[in-house]
Design a protein around this motif. Structure first.
Motif, PDB file in Angstrom:
ATOM      1  N   GLY A 113      -2.521  18.078 -21.626  1.00  0.00           N
ATOM      2  CA  GLY A 113      -1.475  17.465 -22.425  1.00  0.00           C
ATOM      3  C   GLY A 113      -1.446  18.156 -23.769  1.00  0.00           C
ATOM      4  N   PRO A 114      -0.308  18.140 -24.464  1.00  0.00           N
ATOM      5  CA  PRO A 114      -0.214  18.826 -25.760  1.00  0.00           C
ATOM      6  C   PRO A 114      -1.059  18.143 -26.828  1.00  0.00           C
ATOM      7  CG  PRO A 114       1.792  17.599 -25.306  1.00  0.00           C
ATOM      8  CD  PRO A 114       0.951  17.493 -24.081  1.00  0.00           C
ATOM      9  N   TYR A 115      -1.561  18.960 -27.765  1.00  0.00           N
ATOM     10  CA  TYR A 115      -2.331  18.466 -28.912  1.00  0.00           C
ATOM     11  C   TYR A 115      -1.474  18.655 -30.151  1.00  0.00           C
ATOM     12  CZ  TYR A 115      -6.077  18.189 -32.433  1.00  0.00           C
ATOM     13  OH  TYR A 115      -6.850  17.851 -33.512  1.00  0.00           O
ATOM     14  N   LYS A 116      -1.020  17.539 -30.728  1.00  0.00           N
ATOM     15  CA  LYS A 116      -0.221  17.583 -31.951  1.00  0.00           C
ATOM     16  C   LYS A 116      -1.147  17.295 -33.117  1.00  0.00           C
ATOM     17  CE  LYS A 116       3.951  15.980 -29.660  1.00  0.00           C
ATOM     18  NZ  LYS A 116       4.935  14.912 -29.539  1.00  0.00           N
ATOM     19  N   PHE A 117      -1.183  18.236 -34.069  1.00  0.00           N
ATOM     20  CA  PHE A 117      -2.108  18.069 -35.195  1.00  0.00           C
ATOM     21  C   PHE A 117      -1.368  18.043 -36.519  1.00  0.00           C
ATOM     22  CE2 PHE A 117      -2.100  22.486 -33.795  1.00  0.00           C
ATOM     23  CZ  PHE A 117      -1.791  23.187 -34.939  1.00  0.00           C
TER      24      PHE A 117
END
Length: 149
Positions: free
Chosen positions: A41-45
């Motif tokens: 899953g994408p990692y939004k930082f």
């Protein structure tokens, strides 16, 4: 489904405006940083600051803007950092010794916070630390020996 911590690293760098004397330095480093996301899953930082140190003395900072690392990918981005020895280092015998040897040891530190989104429904908070050591080769004006924990 277990969510793993992403990895935040210094990947490489080039230099410009490279000025080094017996007891000081002033250079611009164009560093490539990377956030490796091992999750499905994408990692939004969020925004963060990367700090660069000579020994325990802060010599430069870079801002990393919020972004996203896709699933199972490495998000690469470039930052420009002005590395400047403060006046307090002018009388440091170790700095003069490091410069005469031709290797300037640096350390980078940062904390990156964000969320991994799994299957569009589950979000897990994940924070990763950057803790890298590296050497600037003064003769070749290159970054070498990058080691990250």
């Amino acid at each position: 489904m277990k969510v793993k911590n992403p990895k935040f690293r210094v990947r490489s760098a080039t230099f410009e405006n490279f000025n080094v004397s017996n007891s000081s330095f002033n250079m611009t480093m164009n560093a490539q940083l990377g956030v490796k996301n091992p999750n499905f899953g994408p990692y939004k930082f969020r925004n963060t600051t990367v700090k660069f140190y000579y020994k325990e003395t802060l010599v430069g900072t870079a801002i990393v803007s919020k972004s996203k690392a896709g699933l199972k990918t490495t998000k690469k981005f470039d930052v420009k950092v002005d590395l400047i020895a403060p006046i307090s280092l002018a009388s440091d015998a170790q700095l003069a010794s490091d410069i005469s040897i031709g290797l300037l040891p640096l350390r980078s530190q940062s904390e990156l916070s964000g969320k991994v989104e799994l299957m569009l429904i589950m979000k897990k908070k994940k924070t990763t630390q950057m803790n890298c050591t590296m050497n600037v080769n003064i003769k070749s004006q290159q970054l070498q020996d990058v080691m990250c924990k």
